[in-house]
Every structure is written in structure tokens, then in C-alpha cells.
Scaffold this motif. Structure first.
Motif, mmCIF file in Angstrom:
data_model
loop_
_atom_site.group_PDB
_atom_site.id
_atom_site.type_symbol
_atom_site.label_atom_id
_atom_site.label_comp_id
_atom_site.label_asym_id
_atom_site.label_seq_id
_atom_site.Cartn_x
_atom_site.Cartn_y
_atom_site.Cartn_z
ATOM 1 N N LYS A 5 -15.114 6.878 6.375
ATOM 2 C CA LYS A 5 -16.083 6.028 5.683
ATOM 3 C C LYS A 5 -15.351 4.943 4.881
ATOM 4 C CE LYS A 5 -20.682 6.336 4.737
ATOM 5 N NZ LYS A 5 -20.759 5.524 5.912
ATOM 6 N N ALA A 6 -14.319 5.367 4.146
ATOM 7 C CA ALA A 6 -13.543 4.401 3.355
ATOM 8 C C ALA A 6 -12.764 3.458 4.273
ATOM 9 C CB ALA A 6 -12.588 5.144 2.431
ATOM 10 N N LEU A 7 -12.293 3.977 5.386
ATOM 11 C CA LEU A 7 -11.494 3.172 6.310
ATOM 12 C C LEU A 7 -12.283 2.004 6.892
ATOM 13 C CD1 LEU A 7 -8.653 3.196 7.602
ATOM 14 C CD2 LEU A 7 -9.637 4.441 9.508
ATOM 15 N N HIS A 55 -4.066 5.575 -1.534
ATOM 16 C CA HIS A 55 -4.138 4.963 -0.203
ATOM 17 C C HIS A 55 -4.142 6.009 0.924
ATOM 18 C CE1 HIS A 55 -3.957 1.501 2.453
ATOM 19 N NE2 HIS A 55 -3.100 2.186 3.196
ATOM 20 N N CYS A 56 -3.639 7.206 0.629
ATOM 21 C CA CYS A 56 -3.466 8.219 1.693
ATOM 22 C C CYS A 56 -4.755 8.487 2.462
ATOM 23 C CB CYS A 56 -2.962 9.534 1.104
ATOM 24 S SG CYS A 56 -1.272 9.437 0.506
ATOM 25 N N LYS A 57 -5.878 8.501 1.761
ATOM 26 C CA LYS A 57 -7.123 8.891 2.427
ATOM 27 C C LYS A 57 -7.529 7.925 3.550
ATOM 28 C CE LYS A 57 -10.100 6.660 -0.899
ATOM 29 N NZ LYS A 57 -10.652 6.708 -2.203
ATOM 30 N N ILE A 58 -7.025 6.668 3.487
ATOM 31 C CA ILE A 58 -7.356 5.735 4.576
ATOM 32 C C ILE A 58 -6.115 5.382 5.406
ATOM 33 C CG2 ILE A 58 -9.419 4.729 3.525
ATOM 34 C CD1 ILE A 58 -7.601 2.301 2.779
ATOM 35 N N CYS A 59 -5.114 6.242 5.328
ATOM 36 C CA CYS A 59 -3.883 5.975 6.079
ATOM 37 C C CYS A 59 -3.836 6.838 7.334
ATOM 38 C CB CYS A 59 -2.677 6.273 5.195
ATOM 39 S SG CYS A 59 -1.123 6.143 6.088
ATOM 40 N N ASN A 81 0.829 -1.210 0.000
ATOM 41 C CA ASN A 81 0.000 0.000 0.000
ATOM 42 C C ASN A 81 0.862 1.258 0.000
ATOM 43 O OD1 ASN A 81 -2.463 -1.318 0.011
ATOM 44 N ND2 ASN A 81 -2.486 -1.525 2.233
ATOM 45 N N CYS A 82 1.928 1.234 0.780
ATOM 46 C CA CYS A 82 2.835 2.385 0.818
ATOM 47 C C CYS A 82 4.080 2.046 1.643
ATOM 48 C CB CYS A 82 2.128 3.601 1.426
ATOM 49 S SG CYS A 82 3.256 4.979 1.701
ATOM 50 N N PRO A 83 5.269 2.114 1.031
ATOM 51 C CA PRO A 83 6.504 1.793 1.772
ATOM 52 C C PRO A 83 6.729 2.702 2.989
ATOM 53 C CG PRO A 83 6.917 1.795 -0.579
ATOM 54 C CD PRO A 83 5.530 2.340 -0.395
ATOM 55 N N PHE A 87 0.040 13.666 8.864
ATOM 56 C CA PHE A 87 1.487 13.873 8.881
ATOM 57 C C PHE A 87 2.014 14.155 7.462
ATOM 58 C CE2 PHE A 87 5.599 11.891 8.088
ATOM 59 C CZ PHE A 87 6.413 12.531 9.010
ATOM 60 N N CYS A 88 1.554 13.360 6.487
ATOM 61 C CA CYS A 88 2.108 13.485 5.123
ATOM 62 C C CYS A 88 1.449 14.592 4.310
ATOM 63 C CB CYS A 88 1.922 12.175 4.349
ATOM 64 S SG CYS A 88 2.915 10.832 4.946
ATOM 65 N N ASN A 89 0.135 14.735 4.481
ATOM 66 C CA ASN A 89 -0.608 15.611 3.559
ATOM 67 C C ASN A 89 -1.420 16.694 4.248
ATOM 68 O OD1 ASN A 89 0.128 13.863 1.351
ATOM 69 N ND2 ASN A 89 -1.368 12.427 2.163
ATOM 70 N N ASN A 90 -1.355 16.715 5.562
ATOM 71 C CA ASN A 90 -2.175 17.685 6.295
ATOM 72 C C ASN A 90 -3.662 17.503 6.026
ATOM 73 O OD1 ASN A 90 -1.281 19.345 8.225
ATOM 74 N ND2 ASN A 90 -1.156 21.180 6.968
ATOM 75 N N GLN A 91 -4.041 16.245 5.822
ATOM 76 C CA GLN A 91 -5.463 15.970 5.545
ATOM 77 C C GLN A 91 -6.002 14.903 6.489
ATOM 78 O OE1 GLN A 91 -5.886 14.953 1.418
ATOM 79 N NE2 GLN A 91 -5.142 16.951 0.748
ATOM 80 N N LYS A 92 -7.317 14.992 6.713
ATOM 81 C CA LYS A 92 -7.934 14.022 7.613
ATOM 82 C C LYS A 92 -8.145 12.675 6.921
ATOM 83 C CE LYS A 92 -10.355 17.250 10.565
ATOM 84 N NZ LYS A 92 -11.634 17.903 10.842
#
Ligand code: SF4
Length: 270
Positions: free
Chosen positions: A254-256, A236-240, A28-30, A245-250
């Protein structure tokens, strides 16, 4: 003194054991893999009360199932839905003294490349055959997610890792070298009770699964984090949990809720 490149490569500690969750996290992400498994940064809050309640219920079910297969009988459970799940479990799996039950069982293996740990809900030895049982208690809401889930069981990393490790270490369970066709993996849900998917192992699958696991581990061992580009992982960021920390986003809660790897990771990686 090591160079910057050295610091971003070869970061896997000696003796590190991979799991299906950690292998899946790396795909999903290293960076997420590094944060979770190397830096040991853990998710410690839940999306909302409803999700927390369902996670707790899943954990309670696993605990009661564990006790049941150890011979401890929890007669009455206050929560109506959980009680129904447990009664369904008991009627689907009446204890047979001729079988061997190994609930919440951990198996490890290591060879020159593959170092793995697998955590099983239940291993049952029945008439010389070994059955792996996995309780699926997460409710998947959308039809799309349900269809995706059914279609993905064979290629699921959980299936690959659990069956491979069990076959490699089967002599520890069964006292002899069990043949592949004598091993099966069963995904079971408590409500309505039934097998969602049953996979019977084979020599061919064992060979393919070995190749798959080896190539994933070698890729992780050889990965140079200096090359990491988060632009490749935006899906993947939206459910990480590291989205802030990485994107300043919540996180998209719902997807999680439909991400089974996340739900499984909460259970096994306290
Ligand atoms: S937020 Fe995105 S880039 Fe950051 S660790 Fe998670 S998946 Fe990777």
C-alpha cells in the motif's frame, strides 16, 4: 590484498553514471543503493495486478507520447482511459513545425566530480527556449500524498538533476549556450490535462543545484559500508524490495504504491 575496510569503500566502478534515481536511493538507504546499482539486484515482481495494470498504462502512455513526438500517429487506442490521456496529450501539444521535439532523450555529462545521466520524457525547443516536460501518470491516492508531492517539486532530485544537466549540456540541444532563465521544467499530467508544476531556472538555482549534486556524489564515493547500520533506515524498509532479505518482513504494498521513486525506477531501470 585489500583490507575489509577497502572492500567496503570505493565500490563505485570507474565510469559509473549517477542518475536522479540512484542519488535518491542512496539517501533512502546506502545498502539499497549498493544492492541495486553496484550488485545489480533488481526488483522483478509487482505488488498486485491492479498496480501492475497502472504501471503498464503509464509505460504505454510514455511509449505513445514518444511516437507522437516522432510524428507517428496512433489513431485509436483500445483502452478507454489510455485513449483519453493520449487525446489530451495531442490537444495540449499540437505539433508545431517551428519547434524541435526530442522525446525520450538521454543526456550525459561528466566533470571531475559530477558524472550524471538524465533521461527526459520530452525536451522541446521553442523560440530559443528549452522546455523539459515530464509526464506524471501515477495516480496518487491520499490527499496527504498529493499535498506532499506538490510541495516537493522544487527540491525534488529529478528537478535538480534534470535542470542542471540540461543547462550544462544546452549547447548540444540549442547550438548555443542557453541562459538559465530560458530553461524551464514542467510536470504535466494527462488526466485532467494540465501542468502540475512549472519551474523556471536561474543562475542562483544552477549554483545551488551544483553544490547539492556534488555533495551527494562525494558522500556516496566516500561512504564506508562498514559503518552501515540498518537501524537508521527502518522507515524506508517497509517499501524496500530487500525488506525480506534484511528484516525477514514483507513489503508494505500500500505504501509502495505512493512511492514515486520506486515507480520511476521501474520505468527507467529495466
Ligand atoms: S530493507 Fe531496509 S536496510 Fe535493507 S536495503 Fe532496504 S531500506 Fe536498506
Amino acid at each position: 590484498m585489500g583490507s575489509t575496510a577497502d572492500k567496503n569503500k570505493n565500490i563505485i566502478p570507474e565510469g559509473f553514471l549517477f542518475t536522479q534515481q540512484s542519488l535518491s536511493t542512496f539517501s533512502n538507504c546506502p545498502l539499497k543503493f549498493r544492492k541495486r546499482y553496484i550488485e545489480n539486484l533488481k526488483w522483478n515482481s509487482y505488488p498486485d495486478e491492479d498496480v501492475k495494470k497502472r504501471l503498464d498504462m503509464g509505460n504505454d502512455f510514455h511509449l505513445i507520447a514518444h511516437r507522437y513526438f516522432l510524428g507517428i500517429n496512433d489513431e485509436w487506442i483500445e483502452d478507454e482511459e489510455l485513449n483519453r490521456w493520449v487525446q489530451n496529450l495531442k490537444s495540449s501539444f499540437p505539433i508545431n513545425k517551428d519547434n524541435i521535439y526530442l522525446p525520450e532523450y538521454k543526456i550525459r555529462m561528466a566533470d571531475t566530480v559530477i558524472r550524471l545521466e538524465a533521461n527526459y520524457d520530452l525536451i522541446m525547443v521553442k523560440d530559443g527556449e528549452i522546455e523539459i516536460w515530464d509526464w506524471k501518470t501515477h495516480s496518487i491516492k491520499s490527499e496527504h500524498a498529493k499535498a506532499k508531492k506538490r510541495a516537493s517539486f522544487l527540491n525534488k532530485l529529478q528537478t535538480i538533476v534534470y535542470m542542471f544537466v540540461l543547462k550544462e549540456q544546452s549547447r548540444l540541444i540549442n547550438g548555443s549556450n542557453t541562459q538559465c532563465h530560458q530553461i524551464s521544467m514542467n510536470y504535466w499530467q494527462p488526466d485532467p490535462p494540465g501542468i502540475i508544476e512549472k519551474i523556471v531556472y536561474s543562475e542562483e538555482r544552477h549554483r545551488l543545484f551544483k553544490e547539492e549534486i556534488e555533495s551527494r556524489i562525494l558522500k556516496i564515493m566516500d561512504y564506508d559500508y562498514i559503518e552501515f547500520d540498518k537501524a537508521n533506515y527502518t522507515e524506508h524498509c517497509k517499501i524496500c524490495e530487500f525488506n525480506w532479505f534484511c528484516n525477514n518482513q514483507k513489503v508494505d504494498f500500500k505504501a509502495l504504491e505512493e512511492d514515486e521513486d520506486f515507480l520511476d525506477s521501474l520505468r527507467w531501470e529495466d
